[in-house]
Design a protein around this motif. Structure first.
Motif, PDB file in Angstrom:
ATOM      1  N   ARG A 143     -12.639  18.834   7.973  1.00  0.00           N
ATOM      2  CA  ARG A 143     -12.105  18.526   9.316  1.00  0.00           C
ATOM      3  C   ARG A 143     -12.264  19.701  10.283  1.00  0.00           C
ATOM      4  O   ARG A 143     -11.472  19.862  11.204  1.00  0.00           O
TER       5      ARG A 143
ATOM      6  N   ASN B 183     -13.134  -1.128   1.511  1.00  0.00           N
ATOM      7  CA  ASN B 183     -12.673   0.197   1.903  1.00  0.00           C
ATOM      8  C   ASN B 183     -11.184   0.386   1.634  1.00  0.00           C
ATOM      9  O   ASN B 183     -10.582   1.340   2.112  1.00  0.00           O
ATOM     10  N   HIS B 184     -10.618  -0.555   0.901  1.00  0.00           N
ATOM     11  CA  HIS B 184      -9.211  -0.458   0.490  1.00  0.00           C
ATOM     12  C   HIS B 184      -8.289  -0.306   1.698  1.00  0.00           C
ATOM     13  O   HIS B 184      -7.406   0.536   1.728  1.00  0.00           O
ATOM     14  N   ILE B 185      -8.565  -1.088   2.717  1.00  0.00           N
ATOM     15  CA  ILE B 185      -7.697  -1.042   3.887  1.00  0.00           C
ATOM     16  C   ILE B 185      -6.829  -2.287   3.836  1.00  0.00           C
ATOM     17  O   ILE B 185      -7.331  -3.382   3.595  1.00  0.00           O
TER      18      ILE B 185
ATOM     19  N   GLU C 205     -26.855   7.246  -6.272  1.00  0.00           N
ATOM     20  CA  GLU C 205     -25.576   6.662  -5.881  1.00  0.00           C
ATOM     21  C   GLU C 205     -24.439   7.682  -6.054  1.00  0.00           C
ATOM     22  O   GLU C 205     -23.594   7.828  -5.183  1.00  0.00           O
TER      23      GLU C 205
ATOM     24  N   MET D 119     -18.014  -4.012  -8.626  1.00  0.00           N
ATOM     25  CA  MET D 119     -16.560  -4.073  -8.650  1.00  0.00           C
ATOM     26  C   MET D 119     -16.122  -5.411  -8.048  1.00  0.00           C
ATOM     27  O   MET D 119     -16.609  -5.844  -7.021  1.00  0.00           O
TER      28      MET D 119
ATOM     29  N   PHE E 275     -16.849  17.208   7.724  1.00  0.00           N
ATOM     30  CA  PHE E 275     -16.444  15.892   7.227  1.00  0.00           C
ATOM     31  C   PHE E 275     -15.275  15.985   6.250  1.00  0.00           C
ATOM     32  O   PHE E 275     -14.269  15.296   6.408  1.00  0.00           O
ATOM     33  N   TYR E 276     -15.420  16.854   5.248  1.00  0.00           N
ATOM     34  CA  TYR E 276     -14.349  16.967   4.265  1.00  0.00           C
ATOM     35  C   TYR E 276     -13.294  17.982   4.723  1.00  0.00           C
ATOM     36  O   TYR E 276     -12.136  17.902   4.332  1.00  0.00           O
TER      37      TYR E 276
ATOM     38  N   ILE F  95     -15.242  -5.968   4.524  1.00  0.00           N
ATOM     39  CA  ILE F  95     -15.188  -4.554   4.903  1.00  0.00           C
ATOM     40  C   ILE F  95     -13.814  -3.990   4.583  1.00  0.00           C
ATOM     41  O   ILE F  95     -13.682  -2.906   4.023  1.00  0.00           O
TER      42      ILE F  95
END
Lengths: 731, 316
Positions: free
Chosen positions: A708, A189-191, A674, A1, A705-706, A185
């Protein structure tokens, strides 16, 4: 990407930083090739970067760059400041000349302006590549690394001095790499980069790079552990790798004939020369030399008397023989071959195959071996000897007056080169001023070195320049050297006091390997090649002295002083400590920085002394590390299990332990694809091991994790499952 | 009863009449709970109608059926106002769309005008007749069927309208053994007649509300957006999945998580649903057709290549 950078400000900073890196390439190129107009090339790079930064369409930016290149050509080669008809006709003519040259493959006709164009094209491509690295790939490491290598190579092999450049490159490169990494990074991570997050991350980076850069720059630096590699490589290229110390560069230690050019670094060589079986350690003498040339030693040809002996004859070596009760025999076994004997002090007779004759030269004390008038290289022989012993009373009775009665045959042992600087003589006088006997004067010279900051070193040893005296350089400038420096200096100083002295070559005692019927077997390698001093004291004869730091010397002193023992002899010839007393008188007044510098010097000395051990040690450590790394899947679980037993039972430790497990499993060979979810992976793992543990763990992990939900877990049960699995991976 | 048990009881109930189609039943229920609509694409006679009827009966919903034909008019779908001479006024007679569960059979056989009347109703859950807006009763669930568009005499649905279906399913033929079982059960009576409701409509509405509470972690949202993004960048795809597609995938995943008894969405849910949610929302380039690549294959490929989020790279 494809990751593209959105934050323009940041991108501008990247371009500025990378411009400085690229500039470091251009400066030496321009300097070394005698190209002018550095600023014109730099301006071109800036132009390229500005175009990339502003995302100018390729056709427009290409046109802009071409116009710039043509303008530069006209400016440089026709001295026209603006585009003019003359300029254009020059360009067109030039194009034709070069096209023709290219067509006919005659590169010698190509004009300078065409080369300039090619250089511009190269810069253009580089700028494009860099643009790709910093704004698309967000990774500059390759370029950074290449820049460092380039600087190092230039600094080593070319006249270009990259001291400042390498510092700038390191600072800019580290900063840029760090900034890009953080940006990457964020991007992947789309930050979004706003909200001060980025600043928070890069402030420590800048502080760290600044601090380490400043420390690196300000701290005292150890001298290079390895000598400049260039002369070394050249000496190998010249085929001068072995034997001689004469090569202008790094020699290899060992016995050689040519001593006319002393100095320069030595490489250790642990080739075994011979083994000697003897009761006590001895110095093995080969020959002496008498003529000092300011650069090294030569042998005068004067009247030479040669005495011949056969096996068992009493050989007169010109050195006093010790008392009969100290009689000893040394047997030799040679691995390398020489047509002469290596003999201990006080030699009496030599045993060798019948028919061997020995001829000793009065000039050099070299005992050559013959069989039927041909030189022969004996593999084995033995020498009976009695180590000389000198009466201290007699030694102290030696006087300077007695020197006046020396016969002319000693003149050659008083020879000094004409150009010997006066300060050598003055130094010799000042060292020996308060000593009365010749012996004490000699002793004072011998012990001068360890007490005055001289350093034993085989690598960082200079070669005197053509106008320089070898001894003078060592005594007053470098104060750093090996046996040749010390022994030659002592001989020269003795001679300047009119005490006859000569320079002795041979081997030191070697390394005791094993016991053999009460005798010791010493192994003598090329590393033990040595030189020392013999001085002639009227009434005593020739006596060996050992001025080199770290060597013990030979010969016995009989402490036969009759009366007062209040004046203890100044530990003559007692084994000196192998360490160098560097700046031994560390006074309290020294500042911390001086002590620190000393400490660093000590460390550097230690490193250079134990170079071989350190290199092998490091190689062994690295190898061990690599092996451990390769088999880490075997021992990691053993560490991880107790580690997680000790940790608190909470979500954080479960989370990290789960990731450790995933990592272990992939090391074990069960890799997660992956796009594979944890559940399908867990199913596969459980199927592989025939367990249900992975499913249990994964469900718990997913829930936390998913979902919470990080509190209500059965930690104990989870840990059991985890241990069960992680132990399986080490199998 | 817990939410999951309620859902499972619907599915079990459907399975009593539909043999070997549990996955389709599950997906239909997922769409029902996520308040989406389903497009069933298949040849006639594989049990599409039976499926919808069973679903309607299981939740006690009103079942309506519209058989689309080329001459069907929008008023035939949404209803019409008729003058009542006795009352001296126009009276609204609701069309078949005003039911809870509507089977729109062979939707691609009718003209686009009528199709869009249905699809608008699906999207807004209201219909407007003579300036009067009527709310379609909740729950509202449309299952449209269409014959594969290669068949003649059809009006293929425009892409924009396909986007309004949450899932596109394919029933496929039953296996040999399953088909024998179908025959056996239908030997004496039609089993669909015996089917009773297992949950009430209120229960269903409750489920539709509860499903919004299913947790979707940020990493999962990121994953869904990654997947959608990749469909937009794929070299075979002319038009990728819209943000409405990402949203649909998230909502469907929530419902599936509930069906699977979880209160959070996992990547497995997303991966399971992605082909059903995405494949009818993409337009492929003609190269894909030449290479024999289907949208489902593209989705599978993207799933295999996209990193599943298993770790937070930046602590939050």
């Amino acid at each position: 990407m494809k990751i593209s950078l959105r934050n323009k400000w940041l991108q501008a900073i990247f371009y500025v930083l990378v411009f400085f890196l690229l500039r470091e390439w251009l400066i030496p190129v321009v300097e070394l090739t005698d190209t002018n107009y550095l600023s014109i090339f730099l301006a071109f790079i800036v132009l390229c970067f500005v175009f990339s930064f502003l995302s100018i369409p390729w056709w427009l930016s290409g046109l802009g760059k071409l116009v710039y290149i043509f303008w530069v050509l006209i400016f440089i080669y026709t001295d026209q400041v603006f585009f003019s008809p003359e300029g254009f006709s020059f360009l067109i003519k030039d194009v034709f000349i070069n096209l023709e040259a290219l067509m006919s493959r005659d590169l010698s006709v190509v004009t300078d302006s065409f080369r300039t164009v090619l250089f511009f094209l190269l810069l253009w491509m580089t700028a494009y590549l860099i643009h790709h690295w910093i704004s698309v790939r967000l990774n500059i490491f390759l370029f950074f690394f290449m820049t460092v290598i380039f600087m190092a190579v230039l600094d080593t092999f070319s006249p270009y001095d990259a001291d400042g450049a390498i510092l700038r490159v390191m600072l800019v490169g580290l900063l840029l790499s760090g900034l890009l990494k953080v940006a990457k990074i964020f991007e992947s991570n789309h930050i979004s980069m706003g909200q001060g997050k980025y600043t928070n991350l890069i402030v420590p980076l800048i502080v760290l790079v600044g601090f380490s850069g400043a420390m690196g720059y300000l701290l005292p630096k150890a001298a290079p552990v390895w000598a400049d590699p260039v002369p070394f490589i050249q000496s190998f290229a010249d085929g001068a790798g072995g034997g001689q110390g004469s090569a202008k560069g790094v020699g290899r230690i060992g016995y050689g004939e040519d001593d006319s050019n002393l100095g320069g670094a030595y490489l250790p060589d642990s080739t075994v020369v011979f083994e000697a079986t003897v009761k006590t350690p001895q110095y093995w003498k080969i020959e002496t030399k008498d003529t000092y040339t300011s650069k090294g030693w030569e042998q005068s040809v004067g009247s030479n008397e040669i005495r011949n002996y056969t096996v068992g004859d009493q050989i007169d070596t010109g050195i006093a023989v010790g008392p009969v009760e100290d009689h000893d025999v040394a047997s030799f076994t040679f691995l390398l071959q020489y047509p002469f004997l290596m003999y201990p002090y006080g030699s009496i007779a030599a045993e060798a195959p019948v028919g061997t004759t020995f001829s000793i030269s009065n000039n050099t004390q070299k005992i050559e071996t013959f069989q039927q008038n041909d030189k022969v290289e004996l593999k084995e022989y033995s020498i009976s000897f009695s180590e000389p012993s000198y009466s201290l009373t007699a030694l102290r009775a030696t006087t300077t007056e007695s020197l006046a009665q020396l016969t002319p045959e000693f003149d050659r042992y008083l020879q000094l080169p004409e150009g010997l600087p006066e300060r050598v003589r003055e130094l010799a006088y000042s060292i020996t001023e308060d000593k009365t006997s010749l012996y004490e004067k000699a002793r004072a010279l011998e012990s001068y070195f360890p007490r005055n900051g001289f350093i034993y070193d085989q690598t960082n040893v200079s070669i005197p320049k053509s106008s320089q005296d070898y001894v003078d350089q060592f005594l007053f400038e470098t104060k750093r050297g090996y046996c040749d420096n010390f022994s030659t200096s002592m001989v020269v100083m003795l001679r300047s006091l009119d005490i006859p002295a000569r320079w002795v070559k041979g081997f030191a005692e070697g390394e005791a390997m094993r016991n053999d019927n009460g005798d010791r077997v010493y192994q003598i390698t090329n590393n033990n090649a040595h030189s020392w001093v013999e001085a002639y004291l009227p009434g005593i004869g020739w006596m060996p002295f050992e001025p080199t730091i770290g060597f013990s010397g030979t010969g016995n002193i009989d402490f036969d002083l009759e009366s007062d023992s209040t004046e203890t002899p100044a530990v003559p010839l007692a084994p000196k400590k192998p360490e160098k007393p560097k700046a031994a008188v560390a006074s309290d007044s020294k500042s911390i920085s001086e002590r620190f510098t000393e400490m660093m010097e000590d460390v550097a000395d230690w490193v250079s002394e134990n170079r071989v051990q350190i290199i092998f040690g490091s190689i062994a450590l690295i190898a061990l590390g690599l092996i451990l790394y390769r088999i880490r899947k075997r021992w990691m679980p053993k560490l991880l299990v107790p580690y997680y037993r000790l940790r608190k039972e909470n979500w954080q430790s479960f989370e990290t332990s789960y990731h450790h497990l995933l990592h272990q499993l992939s090391l074990f060979g069960i890799k997660r694809g992956e796009g594979q979810t944890l559940q399908s992976y867990a199913k596969y793992v459980d199927g592989f091991f025939g367990t249900k543990d992975m499913k249990t763990l994964t469900s718990a992990y997913e829930k936390g994790f998913y979902g919470r939900e990080i509190k209500s877990h059965e930690w104990v049960q989870l840990r059991e499952s985890w241990e069960n699995l992680i132990n399986r991976t080490s199998g | 009863m817990k939410n999951q048990e309620k859902i499972l009881s619907i599915i079990d109930n459907i399975e009593r009449v539909m043999i070997g189609k549990r996955d389709i039943a599950e997906l239909s229920v997922v769409a029902l709970i996520a308040q989406g609509h389903v497009l069933l694409e298949d040849v006639p006679g594989v049990g599409k109608t039976m499926m919808v009827r069973a679903l309607a009966k299981s939740v006690g919903a009103q079942f309506k059926r519209i058989q689309f034909t080329p001459d069907l008019l929008p008023s035939d779908v949404i209803g019409v106002s008729i003058y009542n001479p006795k009352e001296m006024e126009f009276q609204f007679r609701p069309g078949p769309i005003m039911g809870n569960i509507v089977l729109a059979d062979e939707i691609n056989r009718t003209s686009p005008k009528t199709q869009s009347a249905l699809l608008e109703g699906m999207e807004e859950a209201t219909v407007t007749i003579d300036g009067e807006t009527m709310i379609i009763p909740k729950p509202f669930f449309v299952m449209a069927t269409q014959n594969p568009i290669e068949y003649e005499g059809t009006y293929p649905l425009p892409e924009a309208q396909l986007d309004r279906f949450l899932l596109k399913l394919r029933m496929g033929y039953p296996t040999h053994a399953e088909e024998i079982e179908v025959l056996k059960r239908a030997e004496r009576s039609a089993p669909i007649e015996d089917l009773t409701a297992v949950i009430s409509l209120e229960d269903l509405l409750h489920l539709q509300k509860e499903v919004k509470e299913i947790i979707v972690d940020d990493t999962i949202k990121n994953y869904i957006v990654d997947l959608a993004n990749r469909t937009r960048k794929d070299s075979y795809v002319y038009l990728g999945v819209s943000p409405r597609g990402s949203l649909a995938l998230m909502k469907a995943s929530q419902a599936l998580a509930m069906l699977r008894g979880r209160d959070y969405v996992t990547p497995d849910d997303v991966q399971y649903l992605a082909p059903f949610v995405f494949s009818h929302r993409m337009m492929l380039r003609s190269e894909a057709r030449y290479d024999g690549i289907t949208p489902e294959e593209i989705v599978e490929r993207i799933l295999a290549k996209t990193n599943v989020p298993i770790k937070r790279l930046v602590k939050q």
